[in-house]
Motif scaffolding. Structure first.
Motif, short mmCIF file in Angstrom:
data_model
loop_
_atom_site.label_atom_id
_atom_site.label_comp_id
_atom_site.label_asym_id
_atom_site.label_seq_id
_atom_site.Cartn_x
_atom_site.Cartn_y
_atom_site.Cartn_z
N ASP A 185 -38.00 90.16 -14.32
CA ASP A 185 -36.80 89.83 -15.11
C ASP A 185 -37.17 89.69 -16.58
O ASP A 185 -38.26 89.25 -16.93
CB ASP A 185 -36.20 88.49 -14.65
N ILE A 186 -36.24 90.05 -17.44
CA ILE A 186 -36.39 89.81 -18.88
C ILE A 186 -35.49 88.64 -19.24
O ILE A 186 -34.28 88.67 -19.00
CB ILE A 186 -36.04 91.06 -19.70
N ARG A 187 -36.09 87.59 -19.79
CA ARG A 187 -35.37 86.37 -20.12
C ARG A 187 -35.49 86.06 -21.61
O ARG A 187 -36.50 86.35 -22.23
CB ARG A 187 -35.94 85.19 -19.33
N LYS A 188 -34.43 85.43 -22.13
CA LYS A 188 -34.46 84.99 -23.53
C LYS A 188 -35.02 83.58 -23.60
O LYS A 188 -34.68 82.73 -22.79
CB LYS A 188 -33.05 85.03 -24.13
N GLY A 189 -35.92 83.34 -24.56
CA GLY A 189 -36.53 82.02 -24.70
C GLY A 189 -36.84 81.71 -26.15
O GLY A 189 -36.75 82.56 -27.02
N THR A 190 -37.23 80.45 -26.36
CA THR A 190 -37.57 79.97 -27.70
C THR A 190 -39.00 79.45 -27.69
O THR A 190 -39.38 78.71 -26.77
CB THR A 190 -36.63 78.84 -28.14
N ARG A 219 -55.84 93.72 -29.82
CA ARG A 219 -56.65 92.52 -29.98
C ARG A 219 -55.97 91.56 -30.96
O ARG A 219 -55.62 91.95 -32.08
CB ARG A 219 -58.03 92.91 -30.53
N ILE A 220 -55.78 90.29 -30.57
CA ILE A 220 -55.31 89.26 -31.50
C ILE A 220 -56.20 88.04 -31.33
O ILE A 220 -56.69 87.74 -30.24
CB ILE A 220 -53.83 88.89 -31.28
N ASN A 221 -56.43 87.33 -32.43
CA ASN A 221 -57.34 86.18 -32.42
C ASN A 221 -56.60 84.88 -32.12
O ASN A 221 -57.18 83.94 -31.58
CB ASN A 221 -58.06 86.07 -33.76
N HIS A 222 -55.30 84.81 -32.48
CA HIS A 222 -54.54 83.58 -32.26
C HIS A 222 -53.07 83.94 -32.04
O HIS A 222 -52.56 84.91 -32.64
CB HIS A 222 -54.67 82.65 -33.48
N PRO A 223 -52.36 83.19 -31.17
CA PRO A 223 -50.95 83.48 -30.91
C PRO A 223 -50.07 83.51 -32.16
O PRO A 223 -49.03 84.18 -32.18
CB PRO A 223 -50.54 82.35 -29.97
N SER A 224 -50.46 82.76 -33.20
CA SER A 224 -49.66 82.71 -34.42
C SER A 224 -49.56 84.06 -35.11
O SER A 224 -48.70 84.27 -35.97
CB SER A 224 -50.24 81.68 -35.40
N GLU A 225 -50.44 85.02 -34.74
CA GLU A 225 -50.36 86.37 -35.31
C GLU A 225 -49.15 87.13 -34.75
O GLU A 225 -48.70 88.10 -35.35
CB GLU A 225 -51.64 87.15 -35.01
N MET A 226 -48.64 86.67 -33.58
CA MET A 226 -47.55 87.37 -32.91
C MET A 226 -46.23 86.61 -32.93
O MET A 226 -45.17 87.21 -33.09
CB MET A 226 -47.94 87.65 -31.45
N VAL A 227 -46.29 85.27 -32.77
CA VAL A 227 -45.06 84.47 -32.66
C VAL A 227 -45.15 83.21 -33.50
O VAL A 227 -46.24 82.78 -33.87
CB VAL A 227 -44.77 84.08 -31.18
N THR A 228 -43.98 82.61 -33.78
CA THR A 228 -43.93 81.35 -34.53
C THR A 228 -43.06 80.34 -33.78
O THR A 228 -42.16 80.73 -33.03
CB THR A 228 -43.35 81.55 -35.95
N VAL A 229 -43.32 79.05 -33.98
CA VAL A 229 -42.55 77.99 -33.32
C VAL A 229 -41.08 78.08 -33.76
O VAL A 229 -40.79 78.21 -34.94
CB VAL A 229 -43.13 76.60 -33.67
N GLY A 230 -40.18 78.03 -32.78
CA GLY A 230 -38.75 78.12 -33.06
C GLY A 230 -38.19 79.54 -32.96
O GLY A 230 -36.97 79.73 -32.96
N GLU A 231 -39.07 80.53 -32.87
CA GLU A 231 -38.62 81.93 -32.81
C GLU A 231 -38.01 82.24 -31.44
O GLU A 231 -38.51 81.82 -30.40
CB GLU A 231 -39.82 82.84 -33.07
N GLU A 232 -36.92 82.98 -31.44
CA GLU A 232 -36.29 83.43 -30.20
C GLU A 232 -36.80 84.83 -29.86
O GLU A 232 -36.87 85.69 -30.73
CB GLU A 232 -34.77 83.45 -30.33
N LEU A 233 -37.14 85.04 -28.59
CA LEU A 233 -37.63 86.37 -28.19
C LEU A 233 -37.35 86.62 -26.72
O LEU A 233 -37.10 85.69 -25.95
CB LEU A 233 -39.13 86.51 -28.50
N ASP A 234 -37.37 87.90 -26.36
CA ASP A 234 -37.19 88.31 -24.96
C ASP A 234 -38.56 88.48 -24.33
O ASP A 234 -39.43 89.16 -24.88
CB ASP A 234 -36.41 89.63 -24.89
N VAL A 235 -38.75 87.85 -23.17
CA VAL A 235 -40.04 87.92 -22.49
C VAL A 235 -39.84 88.40 -21.06
O VAL A 235 -38.76 88.29 -20.49
CB VAL A 235 -40.74 86.53 -22.48
N VAL A 236 -40.91 88.95 -20.49
CA VAL A 236 -40.89 89.47 -19.12
C VAL A 236 -41.50 88.42 -18.18
O VAL A 236 -42.57 87.87 -18.47
CB VAL A 236 -41.68 90.79 -19.01
#
Length: 446
Positions: A185-190, A219-236
């Motif tokens: 499922d693809i769900r919306k989250g924060t 390759r990413i070294n830290h999650p902050s390179e991809m997402v930020t606190v409060g951001e809304e995104l669709d996840v699997v």
């Protein structure tokens, strides 16, 4: 009047709750007629917190008799205490049954809020919400549902919780979400929180973990390179554990795995471009596209130079060219080479430096067993200490030559496989021992 009072069946005592009619509203007090020989007064501020509608003349209200006669001979009444007494049994019942009670936040005090639920109760800061709020003033004047946590009858002390109701509501939501949710499922989250290993995503009441390895194919070294606190995104949704209420989420799974068509995209011997993303002792990792990296092993950096560290040749974030040497789709590995961009000088070494050829070069290094002479960029010839002189016994090459000297020598042997060229200086002249018999005979005086 005395006869009328005597004939009345109503008896008035302190502590009694009776009904009275509003006959006058003053600036600081409200005059109430309870049918007694004199009117009573109630402070006006006792009405503001309990009555939703504005108080007006003729209203019938509940009041408690505090004193039948004060100094002025008037009855001292309390509307607030009447409400308190009436509400107390109700609050006690609600508390015993574990029910909810509605109240309005009256004021912010140190450590929490004062809430009017018919009586004054205390709401600690930690029980206002799931996350303790910093600004308590924003709650003042608002009406909420609460749960009674503690009830002290003797002290008439009540402690409330709003957090427990929110958690119960979230727990019910979590149970429903877990039942409805399926892997894929693809769900919306924060984005709720970031850690070194991933991000916690709030799926409208249920927290899921988006691991750092499931954020990007690259390759990413830290999650902050991809997402930020409060951001809304669709996840699997990747995996669900209903017993532990754990949900594993993915972000990279929304796009195709770049390794699926890797063999056709990067055939062996193809020349490609990429960016150096990491340098290690055994080689350099080169990003060819997001999610696809290849390794240039230290042995594939140069045909001739034996480097101990890739950092001596390459820099991080440097754009380079390389040649694909091998692709392993199952292990997600691509082998790259940089030296393949140039011709291997050892391929032509046997022809260029045939045995007997005279060569010139600069002494690059001296060892106890000989000297290394640079014939060309990356190609050295080695003179063994025994090939320096036909006649002189040499203990160390420095007795005849020095580092930096330009010398001539003759090629003695070429080993292309082991990348070695042997050269000698004494071979430039004839061996005097070959003609020794013609120069010196036994018995000759010399």
């Amino acid at each position: 009047m005395e006869e009328a009072m005597a004939q009345s069946q109503i008896s008035y005592v302190a502590g009694q709750i009776v009904k009275g009619t509003v006959i006058e509203i003053r600036q600081k007090e409200v005059m109430i007629d309870i049918g007694y020989k004199s009117e009573g007064s109630v402070p006006i501020n006792e009405f503001s917190d309990h009555d939703e509608e504005e108080l007006k003349l003729g209203d019938v209200v509940d009041v408690q008799i505090l004193r039948l006669e004060d100094r002025e001979g008037m009855v001292e009444l309390s509307h607030e205490q009447a409400i308190f007494k009436q509400n107390w049994d109700n609050i006690k019942t609600i508390c015993e049954e574990g029910g909810c009670i509605r109240g309005r936040v009256k004021a912010a005090v140190k450590g929490g809020l004062i809430v009017n639920i018919g009586v004054e109760a205390f709401l600690p800061s930690s029980q206002i919400d799931i996350i303790t709020p910093r600004d308590l003033d924003v709650f003042v004047g608002n009406t909420y549902d609460f749960k009674v946590m503690k009830l002290n009858l003797e002290r008439q002390n009540i402690v409330l919780s709003r957090r427990e109701l929110i958690e119960e509501e979230r727990s019910a939501k979590r149970a429903k979400l877990l039942d409805d949710m399926m892997p894929g499922d693809i769900r919306k989250g924060t984005v709720k929180n970031l850690t070194d290993f991933g991000a916690f995503i709030d799926l409208n009441g249920l927290d899921g973990l988006l691991h750092i390895t499931d954020m990007s194919w690259g390759r990413i070294n830290h999650p902050s390179e991809m997402v930020t606190v409060g951001e809304e995104l669709d996840v699997v949704v990747l995996d669900i554990n209903k017993e532990k209420e754990r949900v594993s989420l993915g972000l990279k799974q929304k796009t195709q795995n770049p390794w699926e068509l890797i063999e056709s995209k990067y055939p062996v011997n193809t020349k490609i471009k990429g960016r150096v993303v990491n340098l290690v002792s055994y080689g350099a990792f080169v990003e060819l596209e997001p999610g696809v990296e290849g390794l240039v092993h230290v042995t594939e950096l140069s045909w001739t130079k034996k480097h101990t560290k890739p950092s001596e040749v390459l820099e991080k974030d440097q754009e380079i060219e390389a040649v694909v040497l091998g692709v392993n789709k199952d292990e997600q590995k691509i082998s790259l080479g940089i030296r393949q961009l140039d011709e291997n000088p050892w391929d032509a070494s046997e022809e260029k430096y045939a045995v007997g050829t005279r060569v010139k070069g600069k002494v690059r290094n001296l060892t106890s067993y000989g000297a290394f002479v640079e014939l060309e960029e990356g190609l050295d010839g080695m003179i063994h200490v025994s090939d320096l002189s036909w006649t002189r016994k040499i203990n160390h090459p420095s007795e005849l030559i020095k580092k930096g000297d330009e010398i001539e020598a003759q090629v003695l042997e070429v080993d292309r496989e082991n990348q070695r060229i042997s050269i000698g200086i004494k071979q430039l002249t004839e061996d005097p021992w070959e003609a020794i018999n013609s120069l010196y005979q036994v018995g000759q005086l010399v």
